[in-house]
Design a protein around this motif. Structure first.
Motif, PDB file in Angstrom:
ATOM      1  N   GLU A 276      -9.240 103.095  48.179  1.00  0.00           N
ATOM      2  CA  GLU A 276      -9.264 104.368  47.443  1.00  0.00           C
ATOM      3  C   GLU A 276      -9.485 105.537  48.397  1.00  0.00           C
ATOM      4  O   GLU A 276     -10.469 105.573  49.142  1.00  0.00           O
ATOM      5  N   GLY A 277      -8.543 106.487  48.400  1.00  0.00           N
ATOM      6  CA  GLY A 277      -8.685 107.673  49.226  1.00  0.00           C
ATOM      7  C   GLY A 277      -8.499 107.439  50.712  1.00  0.00           C
ATOM      8  O   GLY A 277      -8.632 108.380  51.504  1.00  0.00           O
TER       9      GLY A 277
ATOM     10  N   GLY B 204      -5.990 106.621  36.927  1.00  0.00           N
ATOM     11  CA  GLY B 204      -7.235 107.287  37.306  1.00  0.00           C
ATOM     12  C   GLY B 204      -7.781 106.842  38.644  1.00  0.00           C
ATOM     13  O   GLY B 204      -8.687 107.488  39.181  1.00  0.00           O
ATOM     14  N   THR B 205      -7.258 105.751  39.210  1.00  0.00           N
ATOM     15  CA  THR B 205      -7.713 105.290  40.516  1.00  0.00           C
ATOM     16  C   THR B 205      -7.190 106.229  41.602  1.00  0.00           C
ATOM     17  O   THR B 205      -6.032 106.654  41.567  1.00  0.00           O
ATOM     18  N   LYS B 206      -8.031 106.508  42.570  1.00  0.00           N
ATOM     19  CA  LYS B 206      -7.652 107.408  43.659  1.00  0.00           C
ATOM     20  C   LYS B 206      -6.747 106.670  44.631  1.00  0.00           C
ATOM     21  O   LYS B 206      -7.129 105.657  45.216  1.00  0.00           O
ATOM     22  N   LEU B 207      -5.542 107.165  44.801  1.00  0.00           N
ATOM     23  CA  LEU B 207      -4.566 106.526  45.675  1.00  0.00           C
ATOM     24  C   LEU B 207      -4.865 106.801  47.145  1.00  0.00           C
ATOM     25  O   LEU B 207      -5.485 107.809  47.489  1.00  0.00           O
TER      26      LEU B 207
ATOM     27  N   LYS C 287      -3.863 108.044  50.940  1.00  0.00           N
ATOM     28  CA  LYS C 287      -3.101 109.225  51.354  1.00  0.00           C
ATOM     29  C   LYS C 287      -2.187 108.858  52.513  1.00  0.00           C
ATOM     30  O   LYS C 287      -2.537 108.057  53.370  1.00  0.00           O
TER      31      LYS C 287
ATOM     32  N   ASN D 104       1.476 112.628  43.949  1.00  0.00           N
ATOM     33  CA  ASN D 104       0.675 111.684  44.728  1.00  0.00           C
ATOM     34  C   ASN D 104       1.276 111.372  46.096  1.00  0.00           C
ATOM     35  O   ASN D 104       0.726 110.574  46.852  1.00  0.00           O
TER      36      ASN D 104
END
Length: 496
Positions: free
Chosen positions: A344-345, A365-368, A370, A408
């Motif tokens: 995540e992140g 809702g999960t943080k992808l 980058k 995203n």
């Protein structure tokens, strides 16, 4: 990458207007060219019919039908023309009048039903020129009855639709209260442009109905600009290039031949990550390493091949391994049941490409992570979970992903009977070559390994997807009716 533009109904109408108003085409000329293209494309089909019936609507599609009826009559085929009402377009009126002079007065729907009741089983080839792509709104009761008659009657041995199957609307699929009444066309002749709304046209469970594109001189290339074209393309299979790209060069060493890291395979599911990595290596990959949360991964891998590298670890441990610095491609997800928390992140280094598959497809809702080179490969259920929306058609999936991907900064390859790749820049690519041999456990893991192989050779993500899907298409030739993923891989390895 071999690809052809796909136009929406709105864009197709804009092209029509461009051709007529700005470039000076006569609408009668375009109708005549469309009809002539359909006639020549189906010459063998016309010969199979005792009688050809053409159902003409009131718009441009009906005009195409009248023009086709005129050509068929002049070429000596047994053709009848039935209309729902007089044509409203000037070009349509021209061909309607031409048909009236040659065939006699055009018959109406009352005549249609009378003749239908007396016709023999499997004696009529019917051409659907009722509505076309410009129709919007609900079908009238009269049209619903007519279409249901066309679909249910054994009189009609073949149903050919011009431009689109009348009544077909992919946006209404699966919606409560929608009747979804449309002509069950055996084939569709797309005129002038390849139609986006026709993608995925299916009424039988196991097969996409064939569509054929007929060029009629539309200014397609002139129309390809960002202001009036939505950047959708149809991918054409390129099987030979897919094979040649995998063949090693004489000067290759283990890193130039392709390097990759594979992370996945929870306890009891190690086979998934092993299959992905095995596909990568057996298709020419130079060097790879498996990381897994499973304590058994090392013994399983080394039992299979002592030369392989493997390690029990979390995902974050993977990024601190010396091999991580040297590799180009990462595959995360096969054999996982949940998204790795430490992903995540996380920021993907600029020189690497990341594939997220299976358990690494994030929930809504999960943080992808980058990065600029991240590819997600969900199937439809995973796409619904990932976006929090339900999708009943490829068009609905596109509507979601054309916003999701730029927001995203990711690529998404939707795996289904029709595959859809949407890119961060908003461009999208359709793969419409259904392969029922891939409907088996493990083929998603296999695809991840094949994608990693092409990505490791420095192909960009769209090209890698195109090559991987083209390469997998070779599995259609397998004699085994229901091959396992390992059998498919074995057959593919033999090609390179």
């Amino acid at each position: 990458m071999k690809h052809q533009p796909l136009f929406t109904n709105k864009e197709s109408k804009s092209l029509d207007s461009l051709a007529i108003k700005e470039l000076g085409f006569h609408e009668e000329t375009l109708m005549g060219m469309a009809a002539l293209s359909v006639f020549h494309a189906n010459e063998d089909l016309w010969k199979t019919a005792e009688s050809i019936w053409i159902l003409c609507g009131t718009g441009g599609n009906g005009g195409d039908g009248y023009a086709l009826a005129h050509i068929l009559y002049q070429e000596g085929f047994p053709v009848r023309c039935f209309s729902t009402a007089p044509n409203k377009s000037e070009a349509g009126k021209f061909y309607e009048a031409l048909v009236s002079k040659s065939l006699g007065v055009t018959s109406n729907l009352e005549d249609f039903y009378k003749e239908w009741e007396e016709a023999k089983e499997d004696s009529v080839l019917i051409v659907d020129a009722l509505l076309g792509t410009g129709f919007q709104g609900k079908l009238s009761k009269e049209l619903v009855e007519l279409i249901e008659t066309i679909n249910d009657s054994e009189v009609f041995f073949y149903r050919l639709s011009l431009d689109t199957a009348s009544g077909w609307d992919p946006n209404s699929l699966g919606k409560p209260g929608e009747t979804n009444v449309f002509v069950y066309a055996d084939s569709i002749e797309e005129l002038g442009t390849r139609k986006w709304e026709n993608v995925g046209f299916i009424y039988e469970k196991d097969s996409i109905i064939p569509r054929y594109y007929e060029s009629i001189g539309f200014p397609i290339k002139t129309h390809l600009n960002k202001a009036i074209f939505s950047n959708r393309y149809y991918l054409e299979p390129n099987p030979e290039s897919a094979i040649q790209a995998l063949k090693r060069k004489n000067k290759d060493h283990k890193y130039s031949a392709g390097s990759a890291i594979f992370y996945g395979g929870e306890t009891g599911m190690e086979g998934a990550i092993l299959l992905s990595e095995n596909a990568f290596l057996r298709l020419g990959g130079g060097i790879s390493k498996i990381f897994s949360p499973s304590p058994q991964i090392c013994s399983l891998v080394l039992k299979e091949d002592l030369s392989k590298m493997t390690k029990t670890s979390s995902f974050s441990d993977t990024t601190s391994d010396p091999f991580f610095i040297k590799t180009k491609t990462l595959v995360v997800g096969p054999g996982l049941t949940k998204f790795p928390k430490d992903l995540e992140g996380w920021t993907l280094p600029e020189d690497k490409k990341l594939i997220l598959d299976a358990g690494a497809i994030p929930s809504f809702g999960t943080k992808l992570p980058k990065g600029n080179q991240i590819l997600l490969t969900p199937h439809v259920g995973e796409l619904n979970r990932m976006t929090g929306k339900t999708h009943n058609s490829v068009q609905a999936a596109y509507d979601t992903l054309v916003d999701y991907c730029p927001q995203n900064n990711v690529y998404v390859l939707l795996k289904s009977f029709v595959s859809l790749l949407v890119c961060p820049d908003g461009s999208s690519y359709i793969w419409e070559s259904p392969n029922p041999k891939l409907a088996t456990m493990g083929t998603g893991d296999l695809l991840s390994g094949i994608l990693a192989r092409y990505l490791s050779l420095d192909f960009d993500i769209p090209d890698s997807v195109h090559l991987a899907l083209s390469f997998l298409d070779h599995s259609k030739q397998l004699e085994e009716p229901y091959p396992s993923a390992h059998q498919i891989l074995k057959s593919l390895v033999e090609l390179v």
